[in-house]
Design an enzyme around this catalytic site. Sequence first.
Site, short mmCIF file in Angstrom:
data_model
loop_
_atom_site.label_atom_id
_atom_site.label_comp_id
_atom_site.label_asym_id
_atom_site.label_seq_id
_atom_site.Cartn_x
_atom_site.Cartn_y
_atom_site.Cartn_z
N HIS A 38 8.60 -2.15 -1.02
CA HIS A 38 8.28 -1.46 -2.27
C HIS A 38 9.29 -1.77 -3.36
O HIS A 38 10.46 -2.05 -3.08
CB HIS A 38 8.28 0.05 -2.04
CG HIS A 38 6.96 0.59 -1.58
ND1 HIS A 38 6.31 1.61 -2.23
CD2 HIS A 38 6.18 0.25 -0.55
CE1 HIS A 38 5.17 1.88 -1.60
NE2 HIS A 38 5.07 1.06 -0.57
N GLU A 107 -0.27 -2.66 -4.07
CA GLU A 107 -0.52 -1.47 -4.88
C GLU A 107 0.05 -1.69 -6.28
O GLU A 107 1.11 -2.29 -6.44
CB GLU A 107 0.12 -0.22 -4.28
CG GLU A 107 -0.36 0.15 -2.89
CD GLU A 107 0.58 -0.36 -1.80
OE1 GLU A 107 1.72 -0.76 -2.11
OE2 GLU A 107 0.15 -0.38 -0.64
#
Length: 321
Positions: A38, A107
């Site tokens: 991330h 994402e």
Amino acid sequence: MVRIGYTMMTEQAGPRDLVDHVVRAERAGFDFSVISDHSFPWLEAQGHAPYAWSVLGAAAQATSRIPLMTYVTCPTLRYHPAVVAQKAATMQLLSQGRFRLGLGSGENLNEHIVGAGWPAAPVRLDMLEEAVEIIRSLLDGGYVSHHGPHFDVENARIWDLPDDPPPIGIAVSGDRSCELAGRHGDLLIATEPKRELLTAFGAYGGAGKPCVGQLPVSYDPDRAAAVARAHDQFRWALGGWKVNAELPGPASFEQASSRTRPEDVADAVPCGDDVDAFVEAVRPYSDAGFTEVALVQVGGDRQEAFLDWAETTLLPALREL
């Protein structure tokens, strides 16, 4: 028997702690480990997002047995697929063959930082397929040039290649991604225990290949504290991936989950220290046909306590599944 894994969740711990945790997980007897990749946490309460690949390199040196895997890396926007191929080859060498490359379509939360926009889901899957083809070509060795609809590669080569390339896992959520995983993947990755995903994966060529799931848990002898922690840091997960893939930042997840109640999270995440409840939460994955399940202990400051309990209580109980 389902293999049980440990998740290094980069959104909730710093890099040194993540390495310490996976060392302890290896000692506790977990069968494998995975790491999230991330650039942002889901919620500000989580508070972390170190660079996963640096953590992986350190983890490879600090451990000796436990397999390592990205869960998952998006090889399309924030990282060019040629760069991902080089990173994966290096990790396979550092870990002496213990690395698996988990890939997914990503994402918006993480990919928006490079300012390339956020493509529609069908386009993202087309990009992922092209990226996997480039990565496999580079891991096969030799010079690679590629000029496709989404990526260009010019005279690239990986100079330090492992004897055996890392297996590639592909994250799935529907039929198109199952088709991609069945044709191009060595294993399936999913976050929901849906048998239909495994059935589709098998029909597209994935029959007999490993299937890896993931389950958040919140261990604490004080169940109320476990529920409160899960609500504070993991309520975003109840939105589902069609929502979670699209939101651009922690503030959006704060707003989207503002009406999620602690009891809603407790219904989805096993909380407390009732080992039977944890076993029953894993069972749907086993029943659906998953061969591996990676557990995510919610709360960066509760990893040591969880790992102690997992070693003495949880893992022995899960071995009976």
